[in-house]
Design a protein around this motif. Structure first.
Motif: not given
Ligand code: CP
Length: 330
Positions: A6-18
């Motif tokens: 789930t993306t809820q376990a990832w921060s916005r900046s971690e997702l932005q890195d992806i």
């Protein structure tokens, strides 16, 4: 070890890195980043985009994808604990997860809900059982959420708009002749709210509200981003001024497991189709959908063939974003 369930376990900046690395991979797609790495992909349900984009993407990074369909080309799996296995299943997820962990570096799962009992299905027990017994990262290829679709969706919107902060985002329910999974709708609320958009959910009636877990998460994300989350059943008000229209059909949680009641309920809502007239109310919005899509049922030919339809671009971005995500977790 980090799962991608789930993306809820990832921060916005971690997702932005992806997402940022996915853009790099788009310009330089063939890199040996997954050399000597293998991914077991278990499909309990059909797929066109997910299967192809993962398999090709892993190959482009010099990794190995193993595609399995439990109950078809692999043994049927039992998920209940402490059960006498005298039914159809030949082995238990405890062994399956451990054995695949011994061969592979990642286990990816597509397991749709059973559409019988939402209180059971909302536990997402298939992927969570794999996560419990696996010793390698587990990736969600669509269960009751579709986080891989979320990545592709946001990358596609960022490619069009740049910064998404403060954009008006509409998730609209659409008609479909049968009740479908809520996963993409749940995911749409999660990711649009996480990336700082004002999120509006349009559905025909309260019967089509999404699970409170996702409604509450969207509200919380919006609170954090100083944006708004609202629900409406008014089509004209919903479309007016929207920057992004994302469409999905899903089954009512009120009628879950009761097909006759569901079909009765939805038969009056065919006018929720996305058409040019509704899109003309928007702020020159882009339109997208996760696909597959039934033309002239969920959206008209005019919308699907328009310049503002990003659905195929979003599907193409599945490959780049998944390659990036796998590189990060492996
Ligand atoms: N959007 C999506 O996941 O497509 P498939 O069901 O074809 O994989």
């Amino acid at each position: 070890m980090k799962n991608f369930i789930t993306t809820q376990a990832w921060s916005r900046s971690e997702l932005q890195d992806i997402l940022d690395f996915a853009s790099e991979l788009k310009t330089n797609p063939f890199q040996p980043l997954l050399q000597n790495k293998s991914v077991a992909m278990l499909f309990f349900n059909p797929s066109l985009r997910t299967k192809t984009s993962f398999e090709v993407g892993i190959s482009e990074l010099s990794g190995t994808a193993v595609i399995l369909q439990p109950g078809k080309d692999a043994w049927p799996i039992e998920f209940k604990e402490n059960i006498v296995m005298d039914g159809q299943s030949e082995e238990h997820v405890k062994e399956v997860a451990q054995v695949l962990s011994s061969y592979c570096d990642c286990i990816a799962i597509r397991a749709f809900p059973q559409f019988k009992n939402w209180s059971e299905d909302r536990t997402d027990h298939v992927i969570n059982s794999f996560a419990k017994y696996s010793s390698v990262p587990v990736v969600n290829m669509e269960t009751i959420e579709h986080p891989c679709q979320e990545l592709a969706h946001i990358l596609t919107l960022q490619e069009h708009y740049g910064d998404l902060q403060g954009k008006d985002y509409l998730l609209t329910w659409t008609y479909h002749p049968k009740p479908l999974n809520t996963a993409v709708a749940n995911s749409s609320l999660l990711i649009a709210s996480k990336f700082g958009m004002n999120v509006k959910l349009l559905c025909p009636s309260e019967d089509y509200l999404l699970d409170e877990r996702y409604m509450n998460a969207a509200s919380k994300n919006c609170l954090k981003e100083d944006t708004s989350f609202s629900v409406t059943h008014d089509i004209e008000a919903a479309y007016t001024g929207a920057d992004i229209v994302y469409a999905k059909s899903w089954g009512s949680l009120v009628h879950y497991g009761n097909l006759d009641a569901e079909l009765d309920s939805r038969s009056g809502f065919k006018h929720f189709i996305v058409d040019e007239k509704k899109m003309s109310l928007t702020n020159n919005a882009v339109f997208s959908h996760c696909l597959p899509l039934r033309r002239n049922i969920k959206a008209t030919d005019g919308v699907m063939d328009s310049d503002y339809c990003l659905a195929v671009k979003e599907a193409a971005n599945r490959k780049h974003t998944q390659k990036s995500m796998l590189t990060k977790i492996l």
